[in-house]
Design an enzyme around this catalytic site. Structure first.
Site, short mmCIF file in Angstrom:
data_model
loop_
_atom_site.label_atom_id
_atom_site.label_comp_id
_atom_site.label_asym_id
_atom_site.label_seq_id
_atom_site.Cartn_x
_atom_site.Cartn_y
_atom_site.Cartn_z
N GLY A 59 21.99 35.32 39.84
CA GLY A 59 22.18 34.16 39.27
C GLY A 59 21.05 33.14 38.77
N GLU A 100 37.11 37.25 44.80
CA GLU A 100 38.02 37.45 43.95
C GLU A 100 39.31 37.89 44.74
OE1 GLU A 100 37.73 37.16 40.86
OE2 GLU A 100 35.49 36.78 40.47
N LYS A 149 22.58 45.56 41.12
CA LYS A 149 21.51 44.93 41.11
C LYS A 149 20.48 45.54 41.48
CE LYS A 149 24.53 40.69 41.42
NZ LYS A 149 25.12 39.80 42.33
N GLU A 195 18.15 37.96 32.71
CA GLU A 195 17.80 37.28 34.00
C GLU A 195 18.93 36.92 34.77
OE1 GLU A 195 15.65 36.06 36.94
OE2 GLU A 195 14.38 35.94 35.07
#
Length: 433
Positions: A136, A192, A207, A131
């Site tokens: 998230g 980042e 994803k 999941e």
């Protein structure tokens, strides 16, 4: 009745997410035990830097030998939050071989080689839950795998990367340029030091592959996903979007072809109407819009990254897997029975917004319209205005009706060859209408 022997969990990785998983397991141990029906015990934590101080974790649990940890034989669940392809893949398959189920947040590995992991889990009678790999804390994978298992999903479209949504939202709301918005995202910890995976769409593409595979019951790998980043989006694009009553989002779009015989998966920036639910997703939030035949339109929204939200999804999977082990059962495995082909981007049909720099003289619009007609792309609207600085140039904005991507590509290639077209300033798809 609660059994007394604890279920043992091995944690691979103890960074932002892993440390939060360990903390929640410790502070909410009684609640987790009550929900599962058995105590849950953190049996080992594999890390690369054993000397780093990790508050709340018994130093005796720390090891640098992840392989030995997953081979112990008494581990019930392995939680993998180290990311990357190797050694994660080898550790997960080794865990299956030694009788442990796996909870992973590894989107890159699942997108590239999920079939191998599924096969290993099935071969050894273990669970593979993930999941946390997409969006998230948002419950998304389980609804697609289970709640909508009796329905036919036709389209999944969403904002699945918080960094890019933050950047685009700032560009839209403040008028900032791309670099300025990226600098703010970096300063706030959303981006980042090397933001390539986010801004060039690699993260969202992984994803999208996972979502498409689940939604359409077919195998979709990362290489099957068309990908464009959002680094070329400009303030001028947002100005044009506002004139159309739209905003711009980096979207992951997975859809079934109209004839049902193939699927497509793609990631790219797109204009989307302000009336669409995804247009109102602000800051670093994620949202996924699902269109199913019986259920209709469904929206999943929430924080898509960060230690606590991701750990929440991981622990939800841990609870589910532990319940399965107590019941001597396993949850859903791979569903790829349709074996639908993944069509190339050229087959995708959508609308387009094209901005051209052209010579400011009579006949230019007619030339441009002829090129569109020759390639079978119908024009919906045209806006033309001269440059304020003069120089004999004008800006021409064309919005098309729906057309195949291959036809649009051919149109743009032909436009670049016209003497009266000085440049193609931007090309953007229009989605969600």
């Amino acid at each position: 009745m609660m059994r007394t022997r604890p279920l043992k969990v091995a944690l691979l990785g103890c960074g932002v997410v892993g440390s939060e998983v360990a903390r929640i397991m410790t502070t909410h141990a009684d609640d987790l035990a009550a929900r599962i029906g058995a105590p849950v015990e953190l049996a080992g934590v594999a890390v690369r830097r054993p000397d780093k101080v990790r508050g709340g974790i018994d130093p005796a649990l720390i090891t640098t030998d992840a392989t030995a940890l997953v081979k112990r034989g008494d581990i019930d669940v392995v939680v993998e939050v180290i990311g990357g392809i190797e050694p994660a893949r080898a550790l997960i398959t080794t865990a299956f071989e030694h009788g442990a189920s796996v909870v992973s947040a590894n989107k890159a590995l699942l997108a590239q080689d999920g079939a191998t992991l599924y096969a290993a889990a099935e071969r050894h009678g273990q669970d593979l839950y993930y999941e946390a790999a997409v969006a998230g804390a948002i419950p998304l994978i389980r609804p697609l795998r289970e709640s909508l298992a009796g329905d036919k999903i036709n389209r999944v479209m969403g904002i699945v990367n918080g960094t890019t949504n933050f950047i685009l939202d700032k560009m839209d709301s403040t008028g900032a340029g791309y670099q300025e918005a990226l600098d703010e995202a970096t300063a706030l910890g959303y981006a980042e030091a090397d933001p390539t995976a986010d801004v060039e769409g690699f993260d969202a593409a992984a994803k999208a592959a996972i979502l498409a595979g689940i939604a359409f019951h077919t195998r979709v790998r990362l290489d099957d996903v068309y990908r464009e980043g959002m680094t070329e989006v400009t303030a001028a694009d947002f100005a044009s979007a506002r004139q159309m009553g739209c905003t711009i989002k980096l979207l992951a779009i997975c859809e079934r072809a109209a004839d049902g015989e193939s699927v497509t998966a793609r990631v790219h920036p797109a204009m989307i109407p302000l009336s669409h639910p995804l247009a109102s997703v602000r800051e670093a939030y994620n949202a996924v819009f699902v269109e199913a035949e019986a259920a209709g339109q469904l929206m999943f929204y929430g924080p898509g990254a960060g230690g606590s939200p991701t750990a929440s999804a991981v622990l939800g999977d841990v609870v589910a897997v532990c319940r399965n082990r107590l019941n001597e059962a396993t949850g859903p495995g791979e569903s790829a029975y349709t074996q639908l082909p993944v069509s190339p981007m050229g087959d995708v049909v959508t609308r387009y917004h094209i901005s051209l720099d052209v010579a400011d003289k009579p006949g230019v619009l007619a030339q441009v319209a002829t090129v569109f007609a020759e390639h079978g792309v119908s024009i919906d609207t045209v806006r033309q205005h001269g440059r304020q600085d003069g120089g004999g140039e004008a800006s021409l904005v064309v919005v098309t009706h729906r057309a195949p991507d291959a036809a649009l590509s051919g149109t743009v290639e032909a436009l670049r060859k016209l003497d009266t077209v000085r440049g193609v300033a931007s090309i953007m798809r229009v989605e969600g209408e």
